[in-house]
Design a protein around this motif. Structure first.
Motif, PDB file in Angstrom:
ATOM      1  N   ASP A  16     -91.178  10.134  -5.483  1.00 31.91           N
ATOM      2  CA  ASP A  16     -92.099  10.749  -4.524  1.00 31.91           C
ATOM      3  C   ASP A  16     -91.272  12.009  -4.098  1.00 31.91           C
ATOM      4  OD1 ASP A  16     -93.956  12.338  -3.121  1.00 31.91           O
ATOM      5  OD2 ASP A  16     -94.391  10.819  -1.852  1.00 31.91           O
ATOM      6  N   LEU A  17     -91.487  13.096  -4.208  1.00 29.03           N
ATOM      7  CA  LEU A  17     -90.717  13.722  -3.673  1.00 29.03           C
ATOM      8  C   LEU A  17     -90.333  13.686  -1.860  1.00 29.03           C
ATOM      9  CD1 LEU A  17     -88.935  16.768  -3.579  1.00 29.03           C
ATOM     10  CD2 LEU A  17     -91.069  17.777  -2.993  1.00 29.03           C
ATOM     11  N   GLU A  18     -91.252  13.595  -0.980  1.00 31.20           N
ATOM     12  CA  GLU A  18     -91.967  12.962   0.093  1.00 31.20           C
ATOM     13  C   GLU A  18     -90.528  12.076   0.586  1.00 31.20           C
ATOM     14  OE1 GLU A  18     -95.430  13.081   1.952  1.00 31.20           O
ATOM     15  OE2 GLU A  18     -95.520  14.468   0.462  1.00 31.20           O
ATOM     16  N   LYS A  19     -90.918  10.889  -0.345  1.00 29.00           N
ATOM     17  CA  LYS A  19     -89.626   9.977  -0.064  1.00 29.00           C
ATOM     18  C   LYS A  19     -88.121  10.025  -0.361  1.00 29.00           C
ATOM     19  CE  LYS A  19     -93.086   6.283  -0.653  1.00 29.00           C
ATOM     20  NZ  LYS A  19     -93.326   5.113  -1.017  1.00 29.00           N
ATOM     21  N   VAL A  20     -88.054  10.964  -1.079  1.00 22.83           N
ATOM     22  CA  VAL A  20     -86.212  11.404  -1.293  1.00 22.83           C
ATOM     23  C   VAL A  20     -86.097  12.341  -0.271  1.00 22.83           C
ATOM     24  CG1 VAL A  20     -85.057  12.534  -3.098  1.00 22.83           C
ATOM     25  CG2 VAL A  20     -86.872  11.179  -4.396  1.00 22.83           C
ATOM     26  N   THR A  21     -87.074  13.020   0.182  1.00 23.65           N
ATOM     27  CA  THR A  21     -86.671  13.911   1.367  1.00 23.65           C
ATOM     28  C   THR A  21     -86.164  12.696   2.221  1.00 23.65           C
ATOM     29  OG1 THR A  21     -87.590  15.944   0.423  1.00 23.65           O
ATOM     30  CG2 THR A  21     -87.815  16.012   2.782  1.00 23.65           C
ATOM     31  N   GLU A  22     -87.597  11.848   2.688  1.00 20.34           N
ATOM     32  CA  GLU A  22     -87.085  11.344   3.774  1.00 20.34           C
ATOM     33  C   GLU A  22     -86.159  10.298   3.895  1.00 20.34           C
ATOM     34  OE1 GLU A  22     -89.605   7.248   5.722  1.00 20.34           O
ATOM     35  OE2 GLU A  22     -91.127   8.376   4.483  1.00 20.34           O
ATOM     36  N   ALA A  23     -85.386   9.912   2.494  1.00 16.38           N
ATOM     37  CA  ALA A  23     -84.236   9.381   2.399  1.00 16.38           C
ATOM     38  C   ALA A  23     -83.254  10.439   2.718  1.00 16.38           C
ATOM     39  CB  ALA A  23     -84.149   8.829   0.946  1.00 16.38           C
ATOM     40  N   LEU A  24     -82.935  11.172   2.612  1.00 16.49           N
ATOM     41  CA  LEU A  24     -81.906  12.350   2.859  1.00 16.49           C
ATOM     42  C   LEU A  24     -82.033  12.587   4.419  1.00 16.49           C
ATOM     43  CD1 LEU A  24     -82.803  14.567  -0.200  1.00 16.49           C
ATOM     44  CD2 LEU A  24     -80.400  13.283   0.079  1.00 16.49           C
ATOM     45  N   SER A  25     -83.814  12.838   5.213  1.00 19.21           N
ATOM     46  CA  SER A  25     -83.600  12.826   5.847  1.00 19.21           C
ATOM     47  C   SER A  25     -83.274  11.306   7.078  1.00 19.21           C
ATOM     48  CB  SER A  25     -85.328  12.934   6.396  1.00 19.21           C
ATOM     49  OG  SER A  25     -84.899  14.838   5.884  1.00 19.21           O
ATOM     50  N   ASN A  26     -83.446  10.431   6.668  1.00 18.51           N
ATOM     51  CA  ASN A  26     -82.405   9.433   7.627  1.00 18.51           C
ATOM     52  C   ASN A  26     -81.218   8.928   7.304  1.00 18.51           C
ATOM     53  OD1 ASN A  26     -85.182   8.544   8.107  1.00 18.51           O
ATOM     54  ND2 ASN A  26     -85.196   7.527   5.713  1.00 18.51           N
ATOM     55  N   MET A  27     -80.255  10.125   6.740  1.00 16.19           N
ATOM     56  CA  MET A  27     -79.297  10.297   6.775  1.00 16.19           C
ATOM     57  C   MET A  27     -78.546  11.288   7.727  1.00 16.19           C
ATOM     58  SD  MET A  27     -78.093   7.017   5.265  1.00 16.19           S
ATOM     59  CE  MET A  27     -79.515   6.142   5.742  1.00 16.19           C
ATOM     60  N   PHE A  28     -78.444  12.291   7.050  1.00 19.76           N
ATOM     61  CA  PHE A  28     -78.023  13.586   8.072  1.00 19.76           C
ATOM     62  C   PHE A  28     -79.590  14.749   8.383  1.00 19.76           C
ATOM     63  CE2 PHE A  28     -76.984  12.638   3.838  1.00 19.76           C
ATOM     64  CZ  PHE A  28     -75.781  12.012   3.656  1.00 19.76           C
ATOM     65  N   SER A  81     -70.537   8.320  -2.293  1.00 21.77           N
ATOM     66  CA  SER A  81     -72.368   7.878  -2.940  1.00 21.77           C
ATOM     67  C   SER A  81     -72.887   7.106  -1.987  1.00 21.77           C
ATOM     68  CB  SER A  81     -72.650   7.723  -4.037  1.00 21.77           C
ATOM     69  OG  SER A  81     -72.563   8.415  -5.097  1.00 21.77           O
ATOM     70  N   LEU A  82     -74.358   6.713  -1.952  1.00 18.48           N
ATOM     71  CA  LEU A  82     -74.900   6.513  -0.179  1.00 18.48           C
ATOM     72  C   LEU A  82     -76.833   5.990  -1.640  1.00 18.48           C
ATOM     73  CD1 LEU A  82     -74.637   8.141   3.053  1.00 18.48           C
ATOM     74  CD2 LEU A  82     -73.704   6.101   2.281  1.00 18.48           C
ATOM     75  N   SER A  83     -77.140   4.802  -0.716  1.00 16.67           N
ATOM     76  CA  SER A  83     -77.707   3.497  -2.096  1.00 16.67           C
ATOM     77  C   SER A  83     -79.337   4.899  -0.852  1.00 16.67           C
ATOM     78  CB  SER A  83     -77.552   2.764  -1.774  1.00 16.67           C
ATOM     79  OG  SER A  83     -79.146   1.859  -2.221  1.00 16.67           O
ATOM     80  N   LYS A  84     -79.902   5.230  -1.497  1.00 13.49           N
ATOM     81  CA  LYS A  84     -81.160   6.216  -1.826  1.00 13.49           C
ATOM     82  C   LYS A  84     -82.174   5.197  -1.393  1.00 13.49           C
ATOM     83  CE  LYS A  84     -83.079   7.922  -5.430  1.00 13.49           C
ATOM     84  NZ  LYS A  84     -83.397   9.244  -6.312  1.00 13.49           N
ATOM     85  N   GLN A  85     -82.146   4.110  -1.499  1.00 13.70           N
ATOM     86  CA  GLN A  85     -83.342   2.849  -1.700  1.00 13.70           C
ATOM     87  C   GLN A  85     -83.088   2.208  -0.227  1.00 13.70           C
ATOM     88  OE1 GLN A  85     -82.597  -0.562  -4.573  1.00 13.70           O
ATOM     89  NE2 GLN A  85     -85.309  -1.369  -3.848  1.00 13.70           N
ATOM     90  N   ALA A  86     -81.775   2.024   0.372  1.00 13.05           N
ATOM     91  CA  ALA A  86     -81.555   1.936   1.496  1.00 13.05           C
ATOM     92  C   ALA A  86     -81.381   2.735   2.272  1.00 13.05           C
ATOM     93  CB  ALA A  86     -79.990   1.357   1.471  1.00 13.05           C
ATOM     94  N   ALA A  87     -81.411   4.321   1.809  1.00  9.42           N
ATOM     95  CA  ALA A  87     -81.604   5.436   2.932  1.00  9.42           C
ATOM     96  C   ALA A  87     -82.727   5.981   3.104  1.00  9.42           C
ATOM     97  CB  ALA A  87     -81.373   6.823   2.363  1.00  9.42           C
ATOM     98  N   LEU A  88     -83.798   5.060   2.812  1.00 10.22           N
ATOM     99  CA  LEU A  88     -85.223   5.350   3.055  1.00 10.22           C
ATOM    100  C   LEU A  88     -85.416   4.521   3.556  1.00 10.22           C
ATOM    101  CD1 LEU A  88     -87.925   6.743   1.831  1.00 10.22           C
ATOM    102  CD2 LEU A  88     -88.158   4.507   0.543  1.00 10.22           C
ATOM    103  N   VAL A  89     -84.958   3.325   4.353  1.00 16.07           N
ATOM    104  CA  VAL A  89     -84.948   2.157   5.180  1.00 16.07           C
ATOM    105  C   VAL A  89     -84.057   2.693   6.373  1.00 16.07           C
ATOM    106  CG1 VAL A  89     -86.231   0.911   3.829  1.00 16.07           C
ATOM    107  CG2 VAL A  89     -84.202   0.209   4.465  1.00 16.07           C
ATOM    108  N   GLY A  90     -83.410   3.643   6.383  1.00 14.14           N
ATOM    109  CA  GLY A  90     -82.868   4.034   7.686  1.00 14.14           C
ATOM    110  C   GLY A  90     -81.549   3.696   7.305  1.00 14.14           C
ATOM    111  N   VAL A  91     -81.124   2.722   6.681  1.00  6.37           N
ATOM    112  CA  VAL A  91     -80.037   2.166   6.204  1.00  6.37           C
ATOM    113  C   VAL A  91     -78.986   2.690   5.755  1.00  6.37           C
ATOM    114  CG1 VAL A  91     -78.723   0.250   5.710  1.00  6.37           C
ATOM    115  CG2 VAL A  91     -81.422  -0.427   6.690  1.00  6.37           C
TER     116      VAL A  91
END
Length: 124
Positions: A16-28, A81-91
């Motif tokens: 989902d586009l929103e989840k990918v965007t959320e993963a990026l927002s959780n890191m940057f 590189s950062l894990s997208k899956q981990a970034a989604l949960v703020g890690v």
């Protein structure tokens, strides 16, 4: 110190586009966002690295971060590189040499002071 940060994540067909965007927002804390057909690209200055810096401090992985960042130095650029899956949960989780299940966030930092930037983002 001049600094330009770009972080790009591919959008897999099952994502989902929103989840990918959320993963990026959780890191940057980015200034600009570009959404393509199959990717999301965020960019900004040094201030966009503040969230990642705090996450590295909280997880106590600054020594690992230093090693990964130094390994990714190429002239005036640092890539990692950062894990997208981990970034989604703020890690913040670096991907080093293997692919994570949902893909990675590819990060490129261009700076005129590579060592100073690495010291700043990983300072203890």
């Amino acid at each position: 110190m001049k600094c330009k940060v770009k972080a790009k994540a591919m959008i897999n067909p099952t994502e989902d586009l929103e989840k990918v965007t959320e993963a990026l927002s959780n890191m940057f804390d980015y200034d600009d966002i570009e959404i393509g057909e199959d990717y999301v690209l965020v960019s900004g200055g040094i201030e966009s690295l503040q969230i990642l810096k705090e996450l590295l401090r909280e997880r106590r992985i600054r020594d690992t971060a230093t090693r990964i960042l130094e390994k990714g130095v190429h002239d005036t650029k640092i890539t990692f590189s950062l894990s997208k899956q981990a970034a989604l949960v703020g890690v913040s989780n670096f991907v080093d040499g293997y692919l994570s299940p949902l893909g990675e966030i590819e990060v490129e930092i261009e700076t005129d002071e590579v060592e100073a930037l690495i010291q700043w983002i990983t300072e203890k």
